[in-house]
Design a protein around this motif. Sequence first.
Motif, mmCIF file in Angstrom:
data_model
loop_
_atom_site.group_PDB
_atom_site.id
_atom_site.type_symbol
_atom_site.label_atom_id
_atom_site.label_comp_id
_atom_site.label_asym_id
_atom_site.label_seq_id
_atom_site.Cartn_x
_atom_site.Cartn_y
_atom_site.Cartn_z
ATOM 1 N N LYS A 143 -1.652 7.232 6.958
ATOM 2 C CA LYS A 143 -0.833 7.285 8.170
ATOM 3 C C LYS A 143 -1.582 6.710 9.361
ATOM 4 C CE LYS A 143 1.576 10.375 11.354
ATOM 5 N NZ LYS A 143 2.190 11.712 11.555
ATOM 6 N N MET A 144 -2.844 7.079 9.518
ATOM 7 C CA MET A 144 -3.610 6.595 10.661
ATOM 8 C C MET A 144 -3.788 5.069 10.608
ATOM 9 S SD MET A 144 -4.150 9.250 12.526
ATOM 10 C CE MET A 144 -2.672 10.022 11.886
ATOM 11 N N ASN A 145 -4.009 4.545 9.415
ATOM 12 C CA ASN A 145 -4.147 3.093 9.289
ATOM 13 C C ASN A 145 -2.819 2.381 9.525
ATOM 14 O OD1 ASN A 145 -6.825 2.094 8.820
ATOM 15 N ND2 ASN A 145 -6.845 3.234 6.888
ATOM 16 N N ALA A 146 -1.716 3.003 9.126
ATOM 17 C CA ALA A 146 -0.401 2.398 9.361
ATOM 18 C C ALA A 146 -0.146 2.252 10.857
ATOM 19 C CB ALA A 146 0.690 3.253 8.714
ATOM 20 N N ILE A 147 -0.505 3.284 11.629
ATOM 21 C CA ILE A 147 -0.301 3.227 13.081
ATOM 22 C C ILE A 147 -1.271 2.230 13.710
ATOM 23 C CG2 ILE A 147 -0.337 4.566 15.218
ATOM 24 C CD1 ILE A 147 0.380 7.046 13.552
ATOM 25 N N THR A 148 -2.510 2.214 13.233
ATOM 26 C CA THR A 148 -3.493 1.270 13.772
ATOM 27 C C THR A 148 -3.037 -0.169 13.567
ATOM 28 O OG1 THR A 148 -5.311 2.817 13.374
ATOM 29 C CG2 THR A 148 -5.892 0.502 13.649
ATOM 30 N N GLU A 149 -2.508 -0.483 12.390
ATOM 31 C CA GLU A 149 -2.036 -1.843 12.120
ATOM 32 C C GLU A 149 -0.871 -2.220 13.046
ATOM 33 O OE1 GLU A 149 -2.980 -4.328 10.432
ATOM 34 O OE2 GLU A 149 -4.254 -3.692 8.768
ATOM 35 N N TRP A 150 -0.099 -1.243 13.492
ATOM 36 C CA TRP A 150 1.014 -1.509 14.410
ATOM 37 C C TRP A 150 0.513 -2.098 15.729
ATOM 38 C CZ3 TRP A 150 6.060 -1.120 13.009
ATOM 39 C CH2 TRP A 150 7.031 -1.204 14.022
#
Length: 287
Positions: free
Chosen positions: A47-54
């Motif tokens: 989840k944290m990486n998904a938001i970071t990639e955003w």
Amino acid sequence: MQQPEPTMLYVELFQQLEAVRWNMERDIPWSQFDASKLSDEQAQTIKMNAITEWAALPATEMFLRDNRDDSDFSAFMSIWFFEEQKHSLALIEYLRRFRPDLAPTEAELHEVRFEFDPAPPLETLMLHFCGEIRLNHWYRRAAEWHTEPVIKAIYETLARDEARHGGAYLRYMKRALSRFGDEARVAFAKVGVLMASARRTAQPLHPTNLHVNAALFPRDTVQSRLPDPAWLEHWLDKQIQFDLVWETRVSERILHNLSLLMGRSFASAQELNRFRKDLLQGAAAAA
């Protein structure tokens, strides 16, 4: 006879990246999912990486704003932005399918969309080149840490994309050397010294972990605006264990590419810094 105008890098890069672009439905092995091999701890990091990639969204807005006089590079942003947003989408889709309770909300994604202060384009270019190298290594290590087959395949796929993006940025850096000469060399060396010395710093050096808006300080890094602002250090140190060996690989790749770019060998960040100082002294003497 008049020489033809050189082809824009965007044209070549579009063809090259289009040829190897992966399809999220066909190329991710969704059917191999094994729920017994995905822990809550691992799912939270996804989840944290998904938001970071955003955060590719505000980064693209920054690039377009600060490179208004460079249509070639700005057009390339259409490729980079698409592929980086697809990274976020792939991670979100993984959570949507297998851990919907952890899929990021639109509000959580929007939280990392904020304005970056203007910065020198050449330094920003070098910063993101180094960021792609670092992220390639982070994702390779993440793929090794995870035990669930589908997320391992996703991180391996994303890592290859980040390596290709680094190669594309390097092409624009080569072009900058031909256009701006020592101005570009100084800018690249300045950022290279910082990014190749990360193991001497207290926090991970990546564009998403740097302060970019003085008016919003201290909540002016992408990481500071995540649901868990402290996750990155924990992910690197305790989970994927991105240790000195891996950090050294990042530094070596940065120095190797700068050596090829500058036409001389840099075995350490200190040698690169001496090169930078020599350039500055030469420029001062000429002035």
